[in-house]
Write a protein that holds these residues in place. Structure first.
Motif, PDB file in Angstrom:
ATOM      1  N   ASP A 110       0.849  -1.195   0.000  1.00  0.00           N
ATOM      2  CA  ASP A 110       0.000   0.000   0.000  1.00  0.00           C
ATOM      3  C   ASP A 110       0.884   1.243   0.000  1.00  0.00           C
ATOM      4  O   ASP A 110       1.490   1.581   1.021  1.00  0.00           O
ATOM      5  CB  ASP A 110      -0.910   0.017   1.242  1.00  0.00           C
ATOM      6  CG  ASP A 110      -1.799  -1.210   1.333  1.00  0.00           C
ATOM      7  OD1 ASP A 110      -2.720  -1.325   0.509  1.00  0.00           O
ATOM      8  OD2 ASP A 110      -1.552  -2.041   2.224  1.00  0.00           O
ATOM      9  N   CYS A 121       0.258   4.111  -7.839  1.00  0.00           N
ATOM     10  CA  CYS A 121      -0.161   3.667  -6.516  1.00  0.00           C
ATOM     11  C   CYS A 121      -0.308   2.156  -6.471  1.00  0.00           C
ATOM     12  O   CYS A 121      -0.483   1.490  -7.492  1.00  0.00           O
ATOM     13  CB  CYS A 121      -1.465   4.336  -6.103  1.00  0.00           C
ATOM     14  SG  CYS A 121      -2.883   3.891  -7.103  1.00  0.00           S
ATOM     15  N   GLY A 123      -2.265  -0.905  -3.876  1.00  0.00           N
ATOM     16  CA  GLY A 123      -3.173  -1.173  -2.768  1.00  0.00           C
ATOM     17  C   GLY A 123      -4.112  -0.024  -2.505  1.00  0.00           C
ATOM     18  O   GLY A 123      -4.703   0.551  -3.419  1.00  0.00           O
ATOM     19  N   GLY A 124      -4.236   0.340  -1.232  1.00  0.00           N
ATOM     20  CA  GLY A 124      -5.152   1.404  -0.864  1.00  0.00           C
ATOM     21  C   GLY A 124      -4.801   1.987   0.482  1.00  0.00           C
ATOM     22  O   GLY A 124      -3.803   1.620   1.116  1.00  0.00           O
ATOM     23  N   ARG A 125      -5.641   2.905   0.937  1.00  0.00           N
ATOM     24  CA  ARG A 125      -5.425   3.557   2.216  1.00  0.00           C
ATOM     25  C   ARG A 125      -6.046   2.718   3.327  1.00  0.00           C
ATOM     26  O   ARG A 125      -7.222   2.352   3.255  1.00  0.00           O
ATOM     27  CB  ARG A 125      -6.062   4.951   2.197  1.00  0.00           C
ATOM     28  CG  ARG A 125      -5.791   5.760   3.459  1.00  0.00           C
ATOM     29  CD  ARG A 125      -6.471   7.126   3.370  1.00  0.00           C
ATOM     30  NE  ARG A 125      -5.912   7.908   2.289  1.00  0.00           N
ATOM     31  CZ  ARG A 125      -4.803   8.639   2.383  1.00  0.00           C
ATOM     32  NH1 ARG A 125      -4.119   8.634   3.525  1.00  0.00           N
ATOM     33  NH2 ARG A 125      -4.361   9.340   1.360  1.00  0.00           N
ATOM     34  N   ARG A 132      -9.393  -1.307   3.968  1.00  0.00           N
ATOM     35  CA  ARG A 132      -8.759  -0.253   3.197  1.00  0.00           C
ATOM     36  C   ARG A 132      -9.675   0.157   2.059  1.00  0.00           C
ATOM     37  O   ARG A 132     -10.549  -0.597   1.629  1.00  0.00           O
ATOM     38  CB  ARG A 132      -7.407  -0.697   2.670  1.00  0.00           C
ATOM     39  CG  ARG A 132      -7.427  -1.880   1.715  1.00  0.00           C
ATOM     40  CD  ARG A 132      -6.024  -2.261   1.312  1.00  0.00           C
ATOM     41  NE  ARG A 132      -6.000  -3.393   0.392  1.00  0.00           N
ATOM     42  CZ  ARG A 132      -4.888  -3.904  -0.122  1.00  0.00           C
ATOM     43  NH1 ARG A 132      -3.732  -3.379   0.193  1.00  0.00           N
ATOM     44  NH2 ARG A 132      -4.940  -4.930  -0.954  1.00  0.00           N
ATOM     45  N   GLU A 133      -9.475   1.355   1.568  1.00  0.00           N
ATOM     46  CA  GLU A 133     -10.251   1.876   0.451  1.00  0.00           C
ATOM     47  C   GLU A 133      -9.293   2.405  -0.605  1.00  0.00           C
ATOM     48  O   GLU A 133      -8.122   2.665  -0.309  1.00  0.00           O
ATOM     49  CB  GLU A 133     -11.185   2.987   0.920  1.00  0.00           C
ATOM     50  CG  GLU A 133     -10.474   4.220   1.443  1.00  0.00           C
ATOM     51  CD  GLU A 133     -11.440   5.316   1.845  1.00  0.00           C
ATOM     52  OE1 GLU A 133     -12.650   5.027   1.942  1.00  0.00           O
ATOM     53  OE2 GLU A 133     -10.984   6.449   2.071  1.00  0.00           O
ATOM     54  N   PRO A 134      -9.746   2.555  -1.850  1.00  0.00           N
ATOM     55  CA  PRO A 134      -8.841   3.062  -2.892  1.00  0.00           C
ATOM     56  C   PRO A 134      -8.274   4.435  -2.520  1.00  0.00           C
ATOM     57  O   PRO A 134      -8.908   5.217  -1.806  1.00  0.00           O
ATOM     58  CB  PRO A 134      -9.754   3.160  -4.128  1.00  0.00           C
ATOM     59  CG  PRO A 134     -10.842   2.172  -3.870  1.00  0.00           C
ATOM     60  CD  PRO A 134     -11.078   2.207  -2.390  1.00  0.00           C
ATOM     61  N   TRP A 135      -7.080   4.685  -2.998  1.00  0.00           N
ATOM     62  CA  TRP A 135      -6.509   6.020  -2.849  1.00  0.00           C
ATOM     63  C   TRP A 135      -7.389   7.020  -3.596  1.00  0.00           C
ATOM     64  O   TRP A 135      -7.926   6.708  -4.661  1.00  0.00           O
ATOM     65  CB  TRP A 135      -5.095   6.061  -3.418  1.00  0.00           C
ATOM     66  CG  TRP A 135      -4.128   5.145  -2.764  1.00  0.00           C
ATOM     67  CD1 TRP A 135      -3.705   3.928  -3.229  1.00  0.00           C
ATOM     68  CD2 TRP A 135      -3.468   5.342  -1.516  1.00  0.00           C
ATOM     69  NE1 TRP A 135      -2.817   3.366  -2.356  1.00  0.00           N
ATOM     70  CE2 TRP A 135      -2.647   4.206  -1.292  1.00  0.00           C
ATOM     71  CE3 TRP A 135      -3.472   6.365  -0.572  1.00  0.00           C
ATOM     72  CZ2 TRP A 135      -1.851   4.080  -0.157  1.00  0.00           C
ATOM     73  CZ3 TRP A 135      -2.679   6.236   0.565  1.00  0.00           C
ATOM     74  CH2 TRP A 135      -1.884   5.106   0.760  1.00  0.00           C
ATOM     75  N   SER A 155      -6.370   2.139  -7.265  1.00  0.00           N
ATOM     76  CA  SER A 155      -5.736   1.032  -6.553  1.00  0.00           C
ATOM     77  C   SER A 155      -4.951   0.208  -7.569  1.00  0.00           C
ATOM     78  O   SER A 155      -5.498  -0.222  -8.584  1.00  0.00           O
ATOM     79  CB  SER A 155      -6.794   0.159  -5.861  1.00  0.00           C
ATOM     80  OG  SER A 155      -6.209  -0.916  -5.185  1.00  0.00           O
ATOM     81  N   ASP A 156      -3.653   0.040  -7.316  1.00  0.00           N
ATOM     82  CA  ASP A 156      -2.788  -0.731  -8.221  1.00  0.00           C
ATOM     83  C   ASP A 156      -2.855  -0.199  -9.646  1.00  0.00           C
ATOM     84  O   ASP A 156      -3.030  -0.959 -10.610  1.00  0.00           O
ATOM     85  CB  ASP A 156      -3.164  -2.212  -8.185  1.00  0.00           C
ATOM     86  CG  ASP A 156      -2.976  -2.817  -6.798  1.00  0.00           C
ATOM     87  OD1 ASP A 156      -1.943  -2.536  -6.172  1.00  0.00           O
ATOM     88  OD2 ASP A 156      -3.867  -3.562  -6.354  1.00  0.00           O
TER      89      ASP A 156
END
Length: 245
Positions: A110, A121, A123-125, A132-135, A155-156
């Motif tokens: 992440d 980016c 993963g996520g936050r 976690r959620e997407p950035w 995300s990714d």
């Protein structure tokens, strides 16, 4: 290279050496590829003081990739905007993508690396409770300074924007030698920041009509555009990337 790079990384990256390695990589890229440094390989090539063979091996890699995008875009992407050798339209995204890969290679799942608004980016936050959620990547509104046009949930993947919000009209149409017109902002979302950045530059140079058809044809990449008149359009798969307000 005339921009700021920021990182959002897990604490482990500060202790395992991967953040330091990513920063060292970016400083090396600046020394080799920056058109603002008189002694960089790019500047020496621009002045014909060396050949590609005398440069860092990555120079040949970058030029080969730029040639592919040039051909794919019908010449709207070029390593010589305005007649001056400068592959920055590919290098910035490529360098940031490699920096993110160094973090991933050390085990980070992440993270975000943001090079002047162009983002790679993974993963996520992280959220409370272990989820976690997407950035959330904000896209500047080129017609209303200080405001966002939309927010991308990422995300990714990579998010790259070319436009006038930060630097004014600076992208040239290589076929005319004049500043590109018709678009105020064009954002590309896809797996690779090196390509997303180059695609965004090429599409912006094309103008609205040609850019819309061209970006729709790019496998794995989606686009969102704002015209100089304030109209917007997006490719058929872009909607899934828009984050709720």
């Amino acid at each position: 290279m005339g921009t700021v790079v920021s990182f959002d990384v897990p604490g482990s990256a500060c202790h395992d050496g991967s953040l330091e390695a990513a920063i060292r990589w970016l400083h090396w890229v600046d020394r080799v590829f920056s058109p603002y440094r008189a002694d960089s390989d790019v500047s020496l090539l621009a002045r014909a003081e060396v050949t590609v063979d005398a440069c860092a091996p990555e120079m040949a890699e970058v030029l080969a990739a730029c040639a592919v995008v040039r051909d794919l875009s019908g010449g709207y992407f070029t390593v010589a905007p305005g007649g001056q050798f400068d592959p920055s339209g590919y290098v910035k995204g490529w360098a940031v993508e490699r920096a993110a890969a160094l973090l991933a290679g050390a085990g980070s799942a992440d993270h975000v690396v943001n090079g002047g608004g162009d983002v790679q980016c993974a993963g996520g936050r992280r959220q409370g409770g272990g989820g976690r959620e997407p950035w959330r990547i904000g896209i500047a509104d080129p017609l209303r300074p200080g405001r966002l046009a939309l927010v991308v949930g990422a995300s990714d993947c990579a998010v790259a924007t070319s436009g006038t919000a930060e630097r004014g009209p600076h992208i040239l149409d290589p076929h005319t030698g004049r500043p590109a017109s018709g678009l105020a902002s064009l954002t590309i979302v896809g797996p690779s920041l090196a390509l997303a950045d180059a695609y965004a530059t090429a599409a912006f140079a094309m103008g609205p009509a040609r850019a819309r058809d061209w970006t729709e044809s790019l496998p794995g990449y989606e686009a969102y555009a704002i015209t100089e008149d304030g109209d917007t359009w997006q490719t058929s798969g872009f909607a899934v990337h828009i984050a709720p307000a």
